[in-house]
Design an enzyme around this catalytic site. Sequence first.
Site, PDB file in Angstrom:
ATOM      1  N   THR A 188      39.972  -4.077 -19.030  1.00 50.64           N
ATOM      2  CA  THR A 188      39.737  -2.699 -18.593  1.00 50.64           C
ATOM      3  C   THR A 188      40.923  -2.354 -17.734  1.00 50.64           C
ATOM      4  O   THR A 188      41.608  -3.248 -17.268  1.00 50.64           O
ATOM      5  CB  THR A 188      38.443  -2.665 -17.721  1.00 50.64           C
ATOM      6  N   ARG A 216      25.984   0.529 -26.140  1.00 56.50           N
ATOM      7  CA  ARG A 216      26.001  -0.167 -24.837  1.00 56.50           C
ATOM      8  C   ARG A 216      26.998   0.527 -23.898  1.00 56.50           C
ATOM      9  O   ARG A 216      28.118   0.823 -24.268  1.00 56.50           O
ATOM     10  CB  ARG A 216      26.392  -1.630 -25.034  1.00 56.50           C
ATOM     11  N   VAL A 217      26.562   0.776 -22.693  1.00 54.60           N
ATOM     12  CA  VAL A 217      27.440   1.373 -21.689  1.00 54.60           C
ATOM     13  C   VAL A 217      27.670   0.334 -20.599  1.00 54.60           C
ATOM     14  O   VAL A 217      26.715  -0.252 -20.079  1.00 54.60           O
ATOM     15  CB  VAL A 217      26.807   2.655 -21.100  1.00 54.60           C
ATOM     16  N   GLY A 218      28.926   0.097 -20.280  1.00 55.80           N
ATOM     17  CA  GLY A 218      29.246  -0.885 -19.242  1.00 55.80           C
ATOM     18  C   GLY A 218      29.315  -0.248 -17.869  1.00 55.80           C
ATOM     19  O   GLY A 218      28.809   0.857 -17.639  1.00 55.80           O
ATOM     20  N   ASP A 219      29.967  -0.949 -16.967  1.00 57.79           N
ATOM     21  CA  ASP A 219      30.078  -0.446 -15.595  1.00 57.79           C
ATOM     22  C   ASP A 219      31.143   0.635 -15.446  1.00 57.79           C
ATOM     23  O   ASP A 219      31.069   1.472 -14.548  1.00 57.79           O
ATOM     24  CB  ASP A 219      30.405  -1.608 -14.643  1.00 57.79           C
ATOM     25  N   GLY A 240      35.708  -6.725 -15.720  1.00 58.93           N
ATOM     26  CA  GLY A 240      34.957  -7.938 -16.036  1.00 58.93           C
ATOM     27  C   GLY A 240      33.550  -7.636 -16.486  1.00 58.93           C
ATOM     28  O   GLY A 240      33.278  -6.557 -17.025  1.00 58.93           O
ATOM     29  N   GLY A 242      30.474  -6.232 -16.997  1.00 56.28           N
ATOM     30  CA  GLY A 242      29.980  -4.965 -16.476  1.00 56.28           C
ATOM     31  C   GLY A 242      28.533  -4.991 -16.024  1.00 56.28           C
ATOM     32  O   GLY A 242      28.171  -4.331 -15.051  1.00 56.28           O
TER      33      GLY A 242
HETATM   34  N1  ASP Z   1      33.833  -3.977 -17.331  1.00 53.18           N
HETATM   35  C1  ASP Z   1      33.962  -3.671 -18.736  1.00 53.18           C
HETATM   36  C2  ASP Z   1      32.600  -3.540 -19.334  1.00 53.18           C
HETATM   37  O1  ASP Z   1      31.724  -4.312 -19.006  1.00 53.18           O
HETATM   38  C3  ASP Z   1      34.704  -4.652 -19.528  1.00 53.18           C
HETATM   39  C4  ASP Z   1      35.733  -5.459 -18.835  1.00 53.18           C
HETATM   40  O2  ASP Z   1      36.265  -5.060 -17.820  1.00 53.18           O
HETATM   41  O3  ASP Z   1      36.050  -6.534 -19.299  1.00 53.18           O
HETATM   42  O4  ASP Z   1      32.447  -2.715 -20.202  1.00 53.18           O
END
Ligand code: ASP
Length: 339
Positions: A188, A216-219, A240, A242
């Site tokens: 990210t 799916r929605v991440g952070d 990382g 999420g």
């Molecule tokens: N944080 C992002 C998510 O979970 C992915 C990532 O940063 O690796 O969508």
Amino acid sequence: MDDQPGDSHRGPCVIASANGRRSVELAYKRINEEGFDPAVAVVEGVGIVEADPDDMSVGYGGLPNEDGVVQLDASVMHGPTHRAGSVAALENILHPAQVALKVLQTTDHCMLVGAGALAFARANGFPEQDMLTDKARKAWLKWKHELGPGDHWLDTDQSDWDPKGERPSLRHMAPPGWPEGVPFTTGTINCSALTASGDLASCTTTSGLSYKIAGRVGDSPIVGAGMYCDNDVGTAGAIGWGEAVIESCGSFDTIREMERGATPTEACRIVLERIIKHSRRQHMRYRDEKPLFNVQLIALRKDGAYGSAAISAGKNGIPFAVCDEAGVRIEHGPTLSLE
Ligand code: ASP
């Protein structure tokens, strides 16, 4: 913990995750030489990575979801107005962070998702394009080939999983023996800016977890999780796993720790410890209970102090990008697993 150089830094600067070296350089030039608004500057900065087909964690070239569709998440927050804009599960748009900025600037909403976000982007003149590169498509095909009957989302068979046994093979995690060099990533970009007049902004953009379940929605697009900005205190952003960041409001919490007096690096570390403590899903732990996931936090304080920390990284620590009057560079922050 050794003193971190960023904690004693003062004055305007732009910081980002390590893939944002070109982004911090551009955003710093925009705020410092051209008087840009910090939110506009960070969105333009991350646009370089969104358009880069070789970064398989962000924008064009990002790894797709389990159906082979690239779905993008992005958010931006503007310190002076304390306004945020975000988009989630957005398809076919090269610059999701720009769409998030449009949400912030031109609507009374904070967050648009899926088909609605795409319609909004179209209405605002954003062209549609196929976001799946050949390289990402081939990586996805390989992942599909390698999927075995024991690979699950996290279904009923695993709800009583014995943590002392083998961990379940989750569909979006690299299976044992996954070859080096074949993308199976998280990643990210978060980028934050501080202007000479003390105004802040932060932006996060991503293609999210590779091979995630569609929708799916991440952070990254969640305000307070993947990024947050408080113009009286500072900014923070997360990279990382999420789900763990969402469940601990990682970026919001990092800013509150700085408000309580922690340096940016300390704030990141304190919140990472809390994220590890909160993330009790057994399948995300090694047998010795150490976390099987990684999170990096990056923080910038209103006075110009900055820092980053991660749960784990290589032996030099976790890299991140910085640009200030001394120029652009990669610095390294501490990792919990090395201490
Ligand atoms: N944080 C992002 C998510 O979970 C992915 C990532 O940063 O690796 O969508």
